[in-house]
Design a protein around this motif. Structure first.
Motif, PDB file in Angstrom:
ATOM      1  N   ILE A  31       1.146   4.978   4.931  1.00  0.00           N
ATOM      2  CA  ILE A  31       0.653   5.230   3.574  1.00  0.00           C
ATOM      3  C   ILE A  31       0.602   6.732   3.308  1.00  0.00           C
ATOM      4  CG2 ILE A  31      -1.325   5.006   2.014  1.00  0.00           C
ATOM      5  CD1 ILE A  31      -2.046   2.431   3.547  1.00  0.00           C
ATOM      6  N   ALA A  32       0.058   7.457   4.272  1.00  0.00           N
ATOM      7  CA  ALA A  32      -0.064   8.906   4.103  1.00  0.00           C
ATOM      8  C   ALA A  32       1.298   9.589   4.055  1.00  0.00           C
ATOM      9  CB  ALA A  32      -0.894   9.488   5.244  1.00  0.00           C
TER      10      ALA A  32
ATOM     11  N   ALA B 284       2.697  11.776   1.115  1.00  0.00           N
ATOM     12  CA  ALA B 284       3.145  13.155   1.359  1.00  0.00           C
ATOM     13  C   ALA B 284       4.526  13.387   0.765  1.00  0.00           C
ATOM     14  CB  ALA B 284       3.168  13.438   2.856  1.00  0.00           C
ATOM     15  N   ALA B 285       5.415  12.418   0.960  1.00  0.00           N
ATOM     16  CA  ALA B 285       6.754  12.541   0.392  1.00  0.00           C
ATOM     17  C   ALA B 285       6.691  12.564  -1.124  1.00  0.00           C
ATOM     18  CB  ALA B 285       7.623  11.374   0.866  1.00  0.00           C
ATOM     19  N   GLY B 286       5.877  11.682  -1.695  1.00  0.00           N
ATOM     20  CA  GLY B 286       5.738  11.650  -3.145  1.00  0.00           C
ATOM     21  C   GLY B 286       5.173  12.940  -3.706  1.00  0.00           C
TER      22      GLY B 286
ATOM     23  N   TRP C 101      -3.000   1.415  -8.559  1.00  0.00           N
ATOM     24  CA  TRP C 101      -3.233   1.791  -7.155  1.00  0.00           C
ATOM     25  C   TRP C 101      -4.379   0.971  -6.567  1.00  0.00           C
ATOM     26  CZ3 TRP C 101      -7.526   3.887  -4.689  1.00  0.00           C
ATOM     27  CH2 TRP C 101      -7.304   4.422  -3.415  1.00  0.00           C
ATOM     28  N   ASN C 102      -5.431   0.789  -7.346  1.00  0.00           N
ATOM     29  CA  ASN C 102      -6.584   0.012  -6.911  1.00  0.00           C
ATOM     30  C   ASN C 102      -6.183  -1.425  -6.578  1.00  0.00           C
ATOM     31  OD1 ASN C 102      -8.902  -2.003  -7.958  1.00  0.00           O
ATOM     32  ND2 ASN C 102      -9.867  -0.188  -7.100  1.00  0.00           N
TER      33      ASN C 102
ATOM     34  N   MET D 125       0.815  -1.221   0.000  1.00  0.00           N
ATOM     35  CA  MET D 125       0.000   0.000   0.000  1.00  0.00           C
ATOM     36  C   MET D 125       0.848   1.271   0.000  1.00  0.00           C
ATOM     37  SD  MET D 125      -3.360  -0.917   2.312  1.00  0.00           S
ATOM     38  CE  MET D 125      -2.558  -1.657   3.727  1.00  0.00           C
ATOM     39  N   VAL D 126       1.955   1.264   0.731  1.00  0.00           N
ATOM     40  CA  VAL D 126       2.819   2.457   0.787  1.00  0.00           C
ATOM     41  C   VAL D 126       3.463   2.727  -0.567  1.00  0.00           C
ATOM     42  CG1 VAL D 126       4.950   3.390   1.756  1.00  0.00           C
ATOM     43  CG2 VAL D 126       3.265   2.340   3.271  1.00  0.00           C
ATOM     44  N   LEU D 127       4.016   1.700  -1.198  1.00  0.00           N
ATOM     45  CA  LEU D 127       4.681   1.901  -2.494  1.00  0.00           C
ATOM     46  C   LEU D 127       3.697   2.363  -3.562  1.00  0.00           C
ATOM     47  CD1 LEU D 127       7.221  -1.086  -2.714  1.00  0.00           C
ATOM     48  CD2 LEU D 127       7.730   1.345  -2.419  1.00  0.00           C
ATOM     49  N   THR D 128       2.524   1.740  -3.611  1.00  0.00           N
ATOM     50  CA  THR D 128       1.542   2.156  -4.622  1.00  0.00           C
ATOM     51  C   THR D 128       1.073   3.589  -4.371  1.00  0.00           C
ATOM     52  OG1 THR D 128      -0.207   1.083  -3.313  1.00  0.00           O
ATOM     53  CG2 THR D 128       0.718  -0.170  -5.125  1.00  0.00           C
ATOM     54  N   GLN D 129       0.969   3.979  -3.101  1.00  0.00           N
ATOM     55  CA  GLN D 129       0.553   5.350  -2.776  1.00  0.00           C
ATOM     56  C   GLN D 129       1.600   6.361  -3.221  1.00  0.00           C
ATOM     57  OE1 GLN D 129      -2.321   6.198  -1.740  1.00  0.00           O
ATOM     58  NE2 GLN D 129      -2.262   8.081  -0.559  1.00  0.00           N
TER      59      GLN D 129
END
Length: 446
Positions: free
Chosen positions: A391-392, A396-398, A360-361, A265-269
């Motif tokens: 995830i957030a 945020a970094a991205g 992402w889905n 979830m983190v990588l896809t976000q």
């Protein structure tokens, strides 16, 4: 609500409003169905609130600051704000139930949207950035609402429950970007900048979503689920020590499953937020109108949520590891098309953003299913909130770095970086499968 939780945790008699569900599987099914209807209805409004930030957040910053370098900051800020909100919503849900946590998060997000409108009216960068942080609470809550449908779902129905909560987000999330021109005219008619219009819609949508949950999500599905789990444990203790051990095994935390779900979830976000947040700015550089930006983002958001029912069925049937692979491959294609496709082509941009949303889905639903399977009810909501913080923070970094990458390099470089990052999903999934195989072999040989 407070009394229900306190009484249940102390092991005393449950209130009648909870006890009748604990004793009746049919009542549990009815409550699950009711919960899904309420969550679905609230998500339709929540999706509309979510769409404002991703459609015009970067454009507001670009307009107020006069530079692309910090255009990704609003996206980064509302994603960062969603990190703190995810922790708060998770803790509130664990302590008081889904109703308290989700309603608080949505209403807070609505207050943040009102702040963004005021910032645009008074041309205040500081107020804009602060309001974006608060607005992020709606984003976090929109994501955490997917967990509410799993509380009373059977194990083989969890991905379907997640997907149903997500798919109905599409209605509001797709409508929002396509109402950019309409809400812009409404804002102009009252003397506000046109880009503040979508945030007026977001304020109303988030607050309505919160009120729907606050009023109608009774009895709370998470409180009922915890009471059911405790009843099962008490029965197992009274029946036999073996039954107790079996139930304890089923409620043991699976750390490897948590790592897998969180990483996917983190990588896809990160990949989705980074590329998506700078696409509106990239399109305007090629002369695309605000209306066309709304169309592209609307299709992107549709791809994020609309395939959820199919994705959920695939996760239940094929497993979350295979669908995690599919997520990485789809995001890789999205990044390559965004990087090398002609920037003046609406068709290519739509294809890239649609694949970005679809990848992402795949990642969110498969990662969520892995996380739910790996966490016992005693700590589930708390861990879900903590993972959503990660995830957030990743998003945020991205979002924050995306504007700097584009300003100092190019949109092509940003898209390629996203494509390469998505490839990391492959070794993560392979690692989890290897660990699961080793655990299985140890069980059979032991």
């Amino acid at each position: 609500m407070k009394n229900s939780v306190t009484v249940e945790e102390k092991g005393q008699h449950l209130p009648a409003s909870i006890a009748e569900y604990v004793k009746s599987p049919e009542k549990q099914r009815q409550l699950h169905a009711k919960t899904m209807r309420i969550v679905i209805f609230s998500q339709m409004f929540g999706g509309a609130g979510l769409a404002a930030g991703i459609t015009v957040g970067a454009l507001i910053a670009q307009d107020m600051l006069g530079t692309d370098s910090y255009a990704g900051v609003p996206t980064g800020l509302f994603t960062l704000g969603s990190a703190g909100a995810a922790l708060l919503v998770g803790r509130l849900s664990q302590r008081w139930g889904r109703r308290a946590g989700l309603a608080t998060g949505f209403i807070t997000g609505g207050v943040g949207a009102i702040g963004v409108v005021l910032a645009a009216l008074f041309n205040s960068i500081l107020l804009l950035f602060l309001s974006m942080l608060v607005y992020g609470a709606g984003t976090a809550t929109n994501l955490q609402a997917r967990y509410a449908g799993t509380d009373l779902a059977l194990p083989k129905q969890r991905a379907k429950a997640i997907s149903m909560a997500m798919v109905f987000t599409t209605f509001g999330a797709v409508a929002g970007p396509n109402l950019v021109n309409l809400t812009g005219r409404l804002a102009t008619s009252i003397g506000a900048p046109p880009l503040s219009g979508p945030f007026m819609l977001a304020a109303v949508a988030y607050i309505v979503a919160g009120l729907v949950l606050l009023v109608f999500l009774r009895p709370d599905p998470f409180v009922v689920a915890k009471a059911i789990a405790k009843e099962q444990l008490d029965n197992a203790v009274s029946d036999s020590d073996q039954a107790k051990l079996s139930l304890a095994h089923e409620t043991t935390m699976n750390k490897k499953g948590i790592i897998l779900g969180a990483t996917v979830m983190v990588l896809t976000q990160i990949v989705m937020i980074a590329i998506m947040s700078m696409t509106p700015v990239h399109m305007q550089h090629y002369g695309h109108s605000l209306g066309k930006v709304g169309i592209v983002i609307g299709i992107h958001v549709a791809a994020m949520y609309l395939p959820s029912l199919i994705t959920g069925a695939l996760v239940d049937k094929l497993g979350y590891t295979i669908m995690s692979f599919a997520s990485g491959i789809t995001l890789l294609l999205a990044g390559l098309i965004a990087a090398y496709g002609p920037g003046d082509s609406m068709g290519v941009t739509i294809l890239a953003l649609a694949l970005l949303g679809l990848g992402w889905n795949f990642g969110l639903i498969s990662g969520t299913a892995a996380l739910v399977d790996a966490t016992p009810l005693q700590v589930r909501a708390k861990i879900q909130g903590t993972v959503d913080v990660l995830i957030a923070l990743g998003g945020a970094a991205g979002g924050t770095l995306s504007g700097m990458v584009v300003a100092h390099s190019s949109y092509t470089a940003l898209s390629l970086a996203g494509a390469l990052l998505s490839v990391l999903l492959v070794p993560v999934v392979l690692w989890s499968r290897k660990k699961a195989y080793e655990k299985l072999m140890k069980k059979h040989t032991g």
